[in-house]
Design a protein around this motif. Structure first.
Motif, PDB file in Angstrom:
ATOM      1  N   THR A   5       0.835  -1.202   0.000  1.00  0.00           N
ATOM      2  CA  THR A   5       0.000   0.000   0.000  1.00  0.00           C
ATOM      3  C   THR A   5       0.869   1.250   0.000  1.00  0.00           C
ATOM      4  O   THR A   5       0.582   2.224  -0.700  1.00  0.00           O
ATOM      5  CB  THR A   5      -0.925   0.004   1.226  1.00  0.00           C
ATOM      6  N   ARG A   6       1.937   1.230   0.771  1.00  0.00           N
ATOM      7  CA  ARG A   6       2.845   2.376   0.796  1.00  0.00           C
ATOM      8  C   ARG A   6       3.523   2.569  -0.555  1.00  0.00           C
ATOM      9  O   ARG A   6       3.643   3.698  -1.036  1.00  0.00           O
ATOM     10  CB  ARG A   6       3.900   2.178   1.876  1.00  0.00           C
ATOM     11  N   VAL A   7       3.970   1.492  -1.165  1.00  0.00           N
ATOM     12  CA  VAL A   7       4.611   1.584  -2.483  1.00  0.00           C
ATOM     13  C   VAL A   7       3.616   2.118  -3.509  1.00  0.00           C
ATOM     14  O   VAL A   7       3.942   2.993  -4.325  1.00  0.00           O
ATOM     15  CB  VAL A   7       5.173   0.213  -2.913  1.00  0.00           C
ATOM     16  N   PHE A   8       2.381   1.628  -3.467  1.00  0.00           N
ATOM     17  CA  PHE A   8       1.355   2.106  -4.383  1.00  0.00           C
ATOM     18  C   PHE A   8       1.080   3.596  -4.176  1.00  0.00           C
ATOM     19  O   PHE A   8       0.926   4.344  -5.136  1.00  0.00           O
ATOM     20  CB  PHE A   8       0.065   1.299  -4.210  1.00  0.00           C
ATOM     21  N   ALA A   9       1.036   4.031  -2.928  1.00  0.00           N
ATOM     22  CA  ALA A   9       0.785   5.444  -2.633  1.00  0.00           C
ATOM     23  C   ALA A   9       1.909   6.323  -3.165  1.00  0.00           C
ATOM     24  O   ALA A   9       1.662   7.390  -3.737  1.00  0.00           O
ATOM     25  CB  ALA A   9       0.611   5.639  -1.133  1.00  0.00           C
ATOM     26  N   VAL A  10       3.157   5.883  -3.007  1.00  0.00           N
ATOM     27  CA  VAL A  10       4.290   6.655  -3.522  1.00  0.00           C
ATOM     28  C   VAL A  10       4.250   6.707  -5.046  1.00  0.00           C
ATOM     29  O   VAL A  10       4.453   7.771  -5.651  1.00  0.00           O
ATOM     30  CB  VAL A  10       5.622   6.050  -3.018  1.00  0.00           C
ATOM     31  N   LEU A  11       3.988   5.575  -5.697  1.00  0.00           N
ATOM     32  CA  LEU A  11       3.919   5.553  -7.160  1.00  0.00           C
ATOM     33  C   LEU A  11       2.760   6.396  -7.684  1.00  0.00           C
ATOM     34  O   LEU A  11       2.914   7.134  -8.667  1.00  0.00           O
ATOM     35  CB  LEU A  11       3.802   4.112  -7.661  1.00  0.00           C
ATOM     36  N   LEU A  12       1.613   6.314  -7.029  1.00  0.00           N
ATOM     37  CA  LEU A  12       0.465   7.114  -7.450  1.00  0.00           C
ATOM     38  C   LEU A  12       0.753   8.608  -7.280  1.00  0.00           C
ATOM     39  O   LEU A  12       0.430   9.414  -8.157  1.00  0.00           O
ATOM     40  CB  LEU A  12      -0.776   6.720  -6.643  1.00  0.00           C
ATOM     41  N   GLY A  13       1.385   8.976  -6.190  1.00  0.00           N
ATOM     42  CA  GLY A  13       1.757  10.371  -5.980  1.00  0.00           C
ATOM     43  C   GLY A  13       2.749  10.863  -7.021  1.00  0.00           C
ATOM     44  O   GLY A  13       2.641  11.991  -7.528  1.00  0.00           O
ATOM     45  N   THR A  14       3.713  10.025  -7.383  1.00  0.00           N
ATOM     46  CA  THR A  14       4.701  10.389  -8.400  1.00  0.00           C
ATOM     47  C   THR A  14       4.047  10.568  -9.757  1.00  0.00           C
ATOM     48  O   THR A  14       4.313  11.550 -10.465  1.00  0.00           O
ATOM     49  CB  THR A  14       5.798   9.312  -8.474  1.00  0.00           C
ATOM     50  N   VAL A  15       3.186   9.651 -10.130  1.00  0.00           N
ATOM     51  CA  VAL A  15       2.499   9.749 -11.426  1.00  0.00           C
ATOM     52  C   VAL A  15       1.614  10.994 -11.460  1.00  0.00           C
ATOM     53  O   VAL A  15       1.582  11.720 -12.467  1.00  0.00           O
ATOM     54  CB  VAL A  15       1.688   8.461 -11.704  1.00  0.00           C
ATOM     55  N   THR A  16       0.923  11.270 -10.385  1.00  0.00           N
ATOM     56  CA  THR A  16       0.067  12.461 -10.328  1.00  0.00           C
ATOM     57  C   THR A  16       0.900  13.729 -10.444  1.00  0.00           C
ATOM     58  O   THR A  16       0.552  14.649 -11.187  1.00  0.00           O
ATOM     59  CB  THR A  16      -0.732  12.473  -9.017  1.00  0.00           C
TER      60      THR A  16
END
Length: 93
Positions: A5-16
């Motif tokens: 979940t943390r990795v997904f949150a970081v990746l989603l934030g980066t893409v955004t």
């Protein structure tokens, strides 16, 4: 919160963040007939903007790294000479 979940949150934030930055970069002129068309960028201007900016950023970060690099002290190797005590009397502690 689990690690995936943390990795997904970081990746989603980066893409955004990248998508928002790209969207604002595309808005280099108004999208309305009331505004006249501006002059377009030449290939040289575009290369200077992207390649030049990247090179300058690389140089600045490298200089900062070189200026803040630590220089470790390396002592001289120990000598093999024997030192004589100043006197043969017993040491008083």
């Amino acid at each position: 919160m689990t690690t995936p979940t943390r990795v997904f949150a970081v990746l989603l934030g980066t893409v955004t963040y990248v998508a928002l930055g790209a969207a604002s970069a595309w808005a280099d002129e108004p999208n309305s007939p009331a505004w006249p068309d501006g002059e377009g960028r030449s290939v040289l201007d575009t290369l200077l903007l992207f390649v030049g900016g990247t090179v300058v950023l690389f140089v600045v970060i490298s200089l900062f790294g070189l200026m803040t690099a630590r220089r470790n002290f390396v002592p001289a190797p120990p000598s093999t000479d024997l030192e004589k005590a100043p006197s043969s009397a017993a040491a008083h502690h």
